[in-house]
Scaffold this active site. Structure first.
Site, PDB file in Angstrom:
ATOM      1  N   SER A  94       2.016   8.948   3.572  1.00 15.52           N
ATOM      2  CA  SER A  94       2.785   8.931   4.821  1.00 15.52           C
ATOM      3  C   SER A  94       3.680   7.713   4.944  1.00 15.52           C
ATOM      4  O   SER A  94       4.761   7.791   5.531  1.00 15.52           O
ATOM      5  CB  SER A  94       1.847   8.975   6.036  1.00 15.52           C
ATOM      6  OG  SER A  94       1.101  10.158   6.064  1.00 15.52           O
ATOM      7  N   VAL A 146       4.782   3.639   3.023  1.00 13.76           N
ATOM      8  CA  VAL A 146       4.632   2.521   2.088  1.00 13.76           C
ATOM      9  C   VAL A 146       4.571   1.281   2.969  1.00 13.76           C
ATOM     10  O   VAL A 146       5.549   0.933   3.634  1.00 13.76           O
ATOM     11  CB  VAL A 146       5.808   2.428   1.098  1.00 13.76           C
ATOM     12  CG1 VAL A 146       5.564   1.282   0.115  1.00 13.76           C
ATOM     13  CG2 VAL A 146       5.999   3.748   0.358  1.00 13.76           C
ATOM     14  N   THR A 152      -7.404   4.265  -4.806  1.00 14.20           N
ATOM     15  CA  THR A 152      -7.498   2.803  -4.742  1.00 14.20           C
ATOM     16  C   THR A 152      -7.380   2.288  -3.312  1.00 14.20           C
ATOM     17  O   THR A 152      -7.892   1.211  -2.997  1.00 14.20           O
ATOM     18  CB  THR A 152      -6.416   2.141  -5.620  1.00 14.20           C
ATOM     19  OG1 THR A 152      -5.129   2.678  -5.285  1.00 14.20           O
ATOM     20  CG2 THR A 152      -6.694   2.384  -7.096  1.00 14.20           C
ATOM     21  N   ASP A 153      -6.734   3.061  -2.427  1.00 17.16           N
ATOM     22  CA  ASP A 153      -6.672   2.647  -1.023  1.00 17.16           C
ATOM     23  C   ASP A 153      -8.054   2.691  -0.380  1.00 17.16           C
ATOM     24  O   ASP A 153      -8.421   1.802   0.399  1.00 17.16           O
ATOM     25  CB  ASP A 153      -5.678   3.504  -0.239  1.00 17.16           C
ATOM     26  CG  ASP A 153      -5.955   5.004  -0.341  1.00 17.16           C
ATOM     27  OD1 ASP A 153      -6.704   5.439  -1.249  1.00 17.16           O
ATOM     28  OD2 ASP A 153      -5.409   5.765   0.485  1.00 17.16           O
ATOM     29  N   LEU A 154      -8.851   3.702  -0.750  1.00 20.04           N
ATOM     30  CA  LEU A 154     -10.205   3.805  -0.199  1.00 20.04           C
ATOM     31  C   LEU A 154     -11.108   2.712  -0.762  1.00 20.04           C
ATOM     32  O   LEU A 154     -11.994   2.205  -0.062  1.00 20.04           O
ATOM     33  CB  LEU A 154     -10.794   5.186  -0.488  1.00 20.04           C
ATOM     34  CG  LEU A 154     -10.018   6.384   0.066  1.00 20.04           C
ATOM     35  CD1 LEU A 154     -10.824   7.671  -0.106  1.00 20.04           C
ATOM     36  CD2 LEU A 154      -9.661   6.176   1.531  1.00 20.04           C
ATOM     37  N   ASP A 171     -10.464   6.403   7.743  1.00 19.05           N
ATOM     38  CA  ASP A 171      -9.032   6.146   7.567  1.00 19.05           C
ATOM     39  C   ASP A 171      -8.244   7.335   8.104  1.00 19.05           C
ATOM     40  O   ASP A 171      -8.347   8.450   7.584  1.00 19.05           O
ATOM     41  CB  ASP A 171      -8.721   5.921   6.086  1.00 19.05           C
ATOM     42  CG  ASP A 171      -7.340   5.309   5.861  1.00 19.05           C
ATOM     43  OD1 ASP A 171      -6.426   5.598   6.654  1.00 19.05           O
ATOM     44  OD2 ASP A 171      -7.172   4.556   4.890  1.00 19.05           O
ATOM     45  N   ASP A 230       0.859  -1.180   0.000  1.00 24.75           N
ATOM     46  CA  ASP A 230       0.000   0.000   0.000  1.00 24.75           C
ATOM     47  C   ASP A 230       0.897   1.231   0.000  1.00 24.75           C
ATOM     48  O   ASP A 230       1.488   1.576   1.022  1.00 24.75           O
ATOM     49  CB  ASP A 230      -0.911  -0.022   1.235  1.00 24.75           C
ATOM     50  CG  ASP A 230      -1.747   1.238   1.385  1.00 24.75           C
ATOM     51  OD1 ASP A 230      -2.001   1.903   0.358  1.00 24.75           O
ATOM     52  OD2 ASP A 230      -2.150   1.550   2.521  1.00 24.75           O
ATOM     53  N   VAL A 231       1.004   1.878  -1.160  1.00 25.08           N
ATOM     54  CA  VAL A 231       1.857   3.059  -1.296  1.00 25.08           C
ATOM     55  C   VAL A 231       1.025   4.298  -0.987  1.00 25.08           C
ATOM     56  O   VAL A 231       0.156   4.686  -1.769  1.00 25.08           O
ATOM     57  CB  VAL A 231       2.458   3.161  -2.716  1.00 25.08           C
ATOM     58  CG1 VAL A 231       3.391   4.370  -2.811  1.00 25.08           C
ATOM     59  CG2 VAL A 231       3.200   1.883  -3.086  1.00 25.08           C
ATOM     60  N   THR A 279       0.442  24.974  25.964  1.00 24.79           N
ATOM     61  CA  THR A 279       0.266  25.006  24.508  1.00 24.79           C
ATOM     62  C   THR A 279       0.215  23.608  23.900  1.00 24.79           C
ATOM     63  O   THR A 279      -0.629  23.315  23.044  1.00 24.79           O
ATOM     64  CB  THR A 279       1.399  25.822  23.855  1.00 24.79           C
ATOM     65  OG1 THR A 279       1.398  27.140  24.404  1.00 24.79           O
ATOM     66  CG2 THR A 279       1.201  25.913  22.351  1.00 24.79           C
TER      67      THR A 279
END
Length: 273
Positions: A9, A11, A113-115, A134, A5-6, A189
């Site tokens: 954030s 690979v 394509t990841d979704l 996700d 899965d490329v 903060t």
């Protein structure tokens, strides 16, 4: 089968197996994406990490890739082919007609394509209307109705993207570590940014799932995935977290798509030229 899965954030590399006839996946390792690395550099790194994970060349009979970083797709695919002798199949719209979910226009033209892999894994598991959240570079919500139709996607800034934006876009706000504070009332903060970004995202997730259910007109199953989903693991009355969801979706898709329908350049074992 090697699953890749490329993303923006990470690979992510995983391997598919079977347990009692059911698809199961195991994440092997993650790399930071770097477009400056050559094919040879990726090949050496991937080979070393596969060996460390106990996965030898003989175990990599096939490879299947999802990529939302076009500049890296060919480099990573060719690096894997260099190691294993297997030209990876790159998942894309050519396979959409053979999935258990349906993707209408105009969603079809732009959805990552990841979704799609997330939606496939969730729908195969629940067999009902569902929402996939996700938590990655972007915070995404993918809604699937009870018939398997992807109704749409919502995209918001991801957790790390949000804290980096606050740091770079202001004069005094520091780059804070990501953590889920107990209170929304920050006493310093760092706590204030964590309360606004991380706990604020928690509220956004709950509200967006509720709104998706309202717009779909039914109660929906929900699942959380992505590299930063672990931040919410301590929450009660919260959807289950499945960090391997995208890889699971790729494994299901790889089994569903007939080899005869693969694009000639991506059939496993072909030259890839």
């Amino acid at each position: 089968m090697l699953l890749i899965d490329v993303g923006n954030s990470h690979v992510v590399f995983g391997i598919q197996g079977e347990n009692g006839g059911r698809v199961c996946v195991r994440e092997l390792f993650r790399l930071a994406p770097d477009a400056r690395k050559t094919q040879d550099e990726y090949s050496l790194l991937i080979h070393a990490l596969c060996e460390r994970a106990g996965v030898g060349r003989a175990s990599l009979r096939d490879a299947f890739i999802s990529s939302v970083v076009p500049v890296l797709t060919k480099t990573v695919a060719d690096a894997v082919a260099q190691i294993s002798g297997v030209q990876p199949v790159v998942f894309g719209p050519w396979a959409y007609e053979h999935l258990p979910v349906r993707i209408p226009e105009p969603v079809r033209a732009e959805i990552g394509t990841d979704l799609v892999a997330n939606a496939v894994a969730a729908y195969v598991h629940f067999r009902s209307a569902c929402v996939v959240v996700d938590c990655g570079t972007a915070l995404t919500f993918t809604a699937v109705d009870g018939t398997g139709l992807i109704q749409g996607v919502a995209i918001a800034p991801g957790l790390r993207t949000a804290v980096q934006s606050l740091h770079t876009g202001t004069a005094q706000l520091p780059l804070v570590p990501l953590a889920l504070p107990d209170s929304v009332l920050g006493k310093d903060t760092t706590h204030a940014v964590q309360a606004g970004v991380v706990r604020g995202t928690l509220f956004v997730i709950r509200a967006m799932i509720a709104q998706c259910q309202k717009e779909l007109g039914c109660r929906c199953a929900a699942v959380i995935t992505g590299g930063l989903s672990r931040l919410f693991s301590s929450e009660v009355d919260f959807p289950p977290i499945d960090a391997q969801l995208t890889l699971s979706g790729l494994a299901h898709i790889a089994r569903l798509v007939p080899t005869s329908l693969l694009p000639p350049a991506t059939v496993s074992g072909s030259s890839g030229n």
